[in-house]
Design a protein around this motif. Structure first.
Motif, PDB file in Angstrom:
ATOM      1  N   PHE A   1       4.881  -2.586  -2.711  1.00 12.95           N
ATOM      2  CA  PHE A   1       5.200  -1.093  -2.729  1.00 12.95           C
ATOM      3  C   PHE A   1       3.856  -0.378  -2.329  1.00 12.95           C
ATOM      4  CE2 PHE A   1       6.405   3.125  -4.535  1.00 12.95           C
ATOM      5  CZ  PHE A   1       7.684   3.173  -4.200  1.00 12.95           C
ATOM      6  N   LEU A   2       2.853  -0.800  -3.160  1.00 18.62           N
ATOM      7  CA  LEU A   2       1.638  -0.168  -2.985  1.00 18.62           C
ATOM      8  C   LEU A   2       0.995   0.119  -1.480  1.00 18.62           C
ATOM      9  CD1 LEU A   2      -0.650   1.750  -4.127  1.00 18.62           C
ATOM     10  CD2 LEU A   2      -1.800  -0.653  -5.088  1.00 18.62           C
ATOM     11  N   ILE A   3       1.102  -1.321  -0.807  1.00 15.82           N
ATOM     12  CA  ILE A   3       0.524  -1.318   0.390  1.00 15.82           C
ATOM     13  C   ILE A   3       1.402  -0.674   1.438  1.00 15.82           C
ATOM     14  CG2 ILE A   3       1.770  -3.521   1.350  1.00 15.82           C
ATOM     15  CD1 ILE A   3      -1.109  -4.145   2.399  1.00 15.82           C
ATOM     16  N   GLU A   4       2.928  -0.622   1.445  1.00 14.55           N
ATOM     17  CA  GLU A   4       3.639   0.052   2.118  1.00 14.55           C
ATOM     18  C   GLU A   4       3.299   1.642   1.983  1.00 14.55           C
ATOM     19  OE1 GLU A   4       6.065  -0.674   4.511  1.00 14.55           O
ATOM     20  OE2 GLU A   4       5.442  -2.987   4.131  1.00 14.55           O
ATOM     21  N   VAL A   5       3.170   2.110   0.812  1.00 14.13           N
ATOM     22  CA  VAL A   5       2.982   3.631   0.580  1.00 14.13           C
ATOM     23  C   VAL A   5       1.601   4.010   1.212  1.00 14.13           C
ATOM     24  CG1 VAL A   5       2.453   5.309  -1.057  1.00 14.13           C
ATOM     25  CG2 VAL A   5       4.178   3.787  -1.498  1.00 14.13           C
ATOM     26  N   VAL A   6       0.440   3.034   0.882  1.00 15.86           N
ATOM     27  CA  VAL A   6      -1.031   3.520   1.573  1.00 15.86           C
ATOM     28  C   VAL A   6      -0.786   3.480   3.182  1.00 15.86           C
ATOM     29  CG1 VAL A   6      -3.307   2.665   1.579  1.00 15.86           C
ATOM     30  CG2 VAL A   6      -1.986   3.016  -0.618  1.00 15.86           C
ATOM     31  N   LEU A   7      -0.174   2.544   3.681  1.00 12.45           N
ATOM     32  CA  LEU A   7      -0.382   2.327   5.003  1.00 12.45           C
ATOM     33  C   LEU A   7       0.681   3.252   5.669  1.00 12.45           C
ATOM     34  CD1 LEU A   7      -0.653  -1.575   5.596  1.00 12.45           C
ATOM     35  CD2 LEU A   7      -2.386  -0.008   5.523  1.00 12.45           C
ATOM     36  N   THR A   8       1.778   3.528   5.172  1.00 11.93           N
ATOM     37  CA  THR A   8       2.782   4.707   5.703  1.00 11.93           C
ATOM     38  C   THR A   8       2.009   6.090   5.595  1.00 11.93           C
ATOM     39  OG1 THR A   8       4.506   3.207   5.273  1.00 11.93           O
ATOM     40  CG2 THR A   8       4.969   5.485   6.189  1.00 11.93           C
ATOM     41  N   ALA A   9       1.230   6.269   4.665  1.00 10.43           N
ATOM     42  CA  ALA A   9       0.600   7.388   4.426  1.00 10.43           C
ATOM     43  C   ALA A   9      -0.569   7.752   5.770  1.00 10.43           C
ATOM     44  CB  ALA A   9      -0.056   7.718   3.156  1.00 10.43           C
TER      45      ALA A   9
END
Length: 222
Positions: free
Chosen positions: A129-137
């Motif tokens: 969840f965290l990597i998907e949030v950070v990289l999409t941001a």
């Protein structure tokens, strides 16, 4: 409703998802040697660059529900147009997954995204969840900065394509890289089972990341 724009979004998402699936399905087992993660990352980056240059002017070249909603949050796109765009994007991703299913030799996972046992490195829910949030941001910051008024003409597709390549290099082992709910939906529908039960993560995390990235960029650029 702009039918031409919706068709461009369908085609763009079709090709974007196809770039992932084709490379993931076949390049790892090529007789001449596996292209691997680098091959998949380059496949999608080059495809996004090419489609953005070719048809991006028709629809804005979103090809991704998270990008569409991020641009709404960033004041770059209308709320009323968002739902038709997202429907077109999802249909494009589903259609190309059906095409590769018909071609055959697709893995049981259909290159779907996942956490836990469905992750290459067995990454847990929170890590994925965290990597998907950070990289999409990060992706939205690149998109909004590259397409701002006054940005160097013609370079946006290149920077966006390179950013997406880097994102895939970073996160394929963790989540098989989504940052795009439509790209996740098509394969999950065909893989079924646990992949489909985990699809909510690959809608929630990229959309949250896109909104965060858009808000950050909007704050910095005011």
């Amino acid at each position: 409703m702009n039918i031409k724009a919706l068709l461009a979004e369908f085609i763009g998402t079709f090709m974007l998802t196809g770039a992932v699936l084709g490379a993931a399905f076949y390049s790892f087992g090529a007789p001449s040697g596996a292209a691997g993660i680098v091959g998949v990352a380059l496949s999608i980056g080059i495809t996004v660059f090419a489609t953005a240059r070719a048809i991006g002017h028709i629809s804005g070249g979103h090809y991704n529900p998270a990008v569409t909603l991020g641009l709404v949050a960033g004041g770059r796109f209308s709320v009323a147009s968002a739902i038709p765009y997202i429907v077109a994007q999802c249909l494009g991703a589903i259609a190309v997954t059906a095409v590769f299913s018909a071609i055959g030799n697709a893995p049981a996972s259909y290159a779907a995204n996942g956490y836990g046992d469905l992750s290459m490195i067995k990454a847990g829910l929170w890590s994925v969840f965290l990597i998907e949030v950070v990289l999409t941001a990060f992706f939205l910051i690149v998109i909004m900065g590259s397409t701002r008024p006054g940005a160097p003409a013609g370079f946006a597709p290149l920077s966006i394509g390179l950013a997406l390549t880097a994102i895939h290099l970073m996160s394929i082992p963790v989540s098989n890289t989504s940052v795009n709910p439509a790209r996740s939906l098509g394969p999950a529908l065909f893989a079924g089972g646990e992949y489909l039960s985990q699809i909510w993560v690959f809608w929630a995390a990229p959309i949250a990341g896109a909104v965060i990235g858009a808000v950050i960029y909007r704050f910095m650029d005011e």
